[in-house]
Enzyme design. Structure first.
Site, mmCIF file in Angstrom:
data_model
loop_
_atom_site.group_PDB
_atom_site.id
_atom_site.type_symbol
_atom_site.label_atom_id
_atom_site.label_comp_id
_atom_site.label_asym_id
_atom_site.label_seq_id
_atom_site.Cartn_x
_atom_site.Cartn_y
_atom_site.Cartn_z
ATOM 1 N N HIS A 79 3.155 4.528 4.271
ATOM 2 C CA HIS A 79 2.991 4.278 5.728
ATOM 3 C C HIS A 79 3.975 3.504 6.757
ATOM 4 C CE1 HIS A 79 -1.328 5.120 4.726
ATOM 5 N NE2 HIS A 79 -1.348 4.105 3.774
ATOM 6 N N THR A 85 -4.372 4.039 10.092
ATOM 7 C CA THR A 85 -5.414 4.078 11.181
ATOM 8 C C THR A 85 -5.175 2.962 11.979
ATOM 9 O OG1 THR A 85 -6.643 2.403 9.570
ATOM 10 C CG2 THR A 85 -7.311 4.802 9.524
ATOM 11 N N ARG A 104 -15.055 1.590 7.002
ATOM 12 C CA ARG A 104 -14.517 0.341 7.447
ATOM 13 C C ARG A 104 -13.204 0.544 8.213
ATOM 14 N NH1 ARG A 104 -10.505 -0.075 3.819
ATOM 15 N NH2 ARG A 104 -10.962 1.223 1.879
ATOM 16 N N ASP A 122 1.845 3.692 -1.487
ATOM 17 C CA ASP A 122 0.797 3.153 -0.712
ATOM 18 C C ASP A 122 1.298 2.185 0.020
ATOM 19 O OD1 ASP A 122 -1.413 3.382 0.998
ATOM 20 O OD2 ASP A 122 -2.506 1.656 -0.346
ATOM 21 N N ASN A 140 -4.311 -3.854 3.876
ATOM 22 C CA ASN A 140 -5.262 -4.315 2.878
ATOM 23 C C ASN A 140 -6.586 -5.191 3.335
ATOM 24 O OD1 ASN A 140 -4.300 -7.512 3.985
ATOM 25 N ND2 ASN A 140 -2.518 -6.570 3.216
HETATM 26 C C1 0GY Z 1 -4.619 3.816 2.573
HETATM 27 C C2 0GY Z 1 -5.748 2.882 2.482
HETATM 28 C C3 0GY Z 1 -6.419 2.324 3.447
HETATM 29 C C4 0GY Z 1 -6.060 2.443 4.713
HETATM 30 C C5 0GY Z 1 -5.394 3.138 5.272
HETATM 31 O O1 0GY Z 1 -4.964 4.307 7.278
HETATM 32 C C6 0GY Z 1 -5.337 3.263 6.829
HETATM 33 O O2 0GY Z 1 -5.393 2.136 7.580
HETATM 34 O O3 0GY Z 1 -4.988 4.369 4.775
HETATM 35 C C7 0GY Z 1 -7.594 1.581 2.790
HETATM 36 O O4 0GY Z 1 -7.902 0.522 3.720
HETATM 37 O O5 0GY Z 1 -8.165 1.765 2.238
HETATM 38 O O6 0GY Z 1 -4.555 4.872 2.061
HETATM 39 O O7 0GY Z 1 -3.536 3.216 2.707
#
Ligand code: 0GY
Length: 299
Positions: A34, A78, A131, A250, A255
């Site tokens: 990301h 997200t 969440r 990742d 976190n």
């Molecule tokens: C991941 C996992 C998470 C979060 C997100 O987009 C995100 O905020 O993907 C998580 O908190 O499990 O895929 O990196």
């Protein structure tokens, strides 16, 4: 100075990851990572469930060279909601070495989709993890599927293991390739041949379902860098479906549900030979599969 204050308990990404001892095959793809902001340039979304540290494209591309990857797939996080500017900007500065997975809303226009496609977006992410995002009706997802039809994009789904049974009919009705983030988050304290993961494995029997064998640091209850409880789950999926698996760091490791430690990304790379024990499996996981899915339309 960041434009946003990261959450008080936020763990920033590892500042000095080790150089992996495992030599990645030429052309390897980090297929799940990301970018976060930087918030001053690409503000975090008002509806976000966390405020991270900034982790922009320069840091991502620096890590990629350090670890020995050739390409990235950048998945919309997200904390940016459906504002894909930070991710798209990273793609546009990657000289074709990064592809993206976007989060979009049903009111997106054809022109906006075309711009994203030209920048390198090849999929949309449907996130069902409560969440992280507020729940949406199925009609939300169905309208998006309708919008992306003409672009040949695939769908990335993120859900908790317990959601698979409830959402089975919906997931199995999806008309594209479906990539499941982090193997659908199995409880790795259970058995890899127990009923919960067997349900996931039977989901994987469907030819359009792919899985990311990712996130030991998120799923494991055992200490790094070996994460021994995670390994049999990932290895089972890789050995059974070598042509439909992807791997990624990742980075920078959102976190919200990761407690205690920030992984060393070099050590994560060193786990790969434990989940993909032969050079052929490693080549499929790291090169052939991601290149086919994300760069397959290149002439
Ligand atoms: C991941 C996992 C998470 C979060 C997100 O987009 C995100 O905020 O993907 C998580 O908190 O499990 O895929 O990196």
């Amino acid at each position: 100075m960041s434009a946003f204050d990261m959450d008080a308990d936020w763990l920033p990404f590892h500042p000095t990851p080790e150089k992996p001892s495992f030599a990645l095959p030429a052309g390897a793809v980090d297929a799940h990572c990301h970018v976060f902001g930087p918030g001053a340039q690409f503000p975090y979304a008002p509806e976000r469930k966390y405020t991270p540290c900034d982790a922009g494209k320069e840091d991502l591309f620096k890590l990629r060279s350090h670890l020995g990857f050739a390409r990235n797939v950048i998945v919309q996080a997200t904390c940016h909601g459906a504002d894909n500017r930070a991710m798209v900007d990273a793609l546009l500065h990657s000289n074709g070495t990064a592809r993206g997975v976007a989060t979009i809303r049903p009111d997106i226009t054809e022109t906006e989709l075309k711009l994203m496609h030209d920048a390198g977006v090849r999929g949309v992410r449907f996130n069902f993890v409560k969440r992280l995002v507020d729940p949406k009706p199925d009609t939300h997802y169905l309208s998006i599927i309708d919008k992306i039809k003409g672009f040949g994009w695939h769908i990335v789904v993120y859900f908790e293991a317990a959601d698979l049974e409830e959402r089975w009919d919906f997931f199995t009705s999806l008309p594209t390739i479906v990539v499941v983030d982090h193997m659908g988050r199995p409880d790795v304290t259970k058995q890899a041949d127990g009923p919960e993961f067997v349900r996931f494995l039977s989901f994987m029997q469907r030819e359009n379902i792919w899985a990311k064998v990712t996130c030991p640091e998120r799923l494991s209850k055992m200490p790094p860098p070996d994460y021994v409880d995670f390994v049999p789950f990932a290895r089972t999926v890789v050995e059974r479906h070598p042509d439909r698996v992807l791997w990624g760091t990742d980075w920078p490791h959102p976190n919200l549900n990761m407690v205690g430690h920030m992984p060393d990304d070099g050590a994560l790379v060193d786990l790969i030979p434990h989940i993909a024990p032969t050079t052929e499996l490693q080549r499929k996981l790291l090169v052939d599969n991601p290149v086919r899915l994300y760069w397959g339309d290149e002439t």
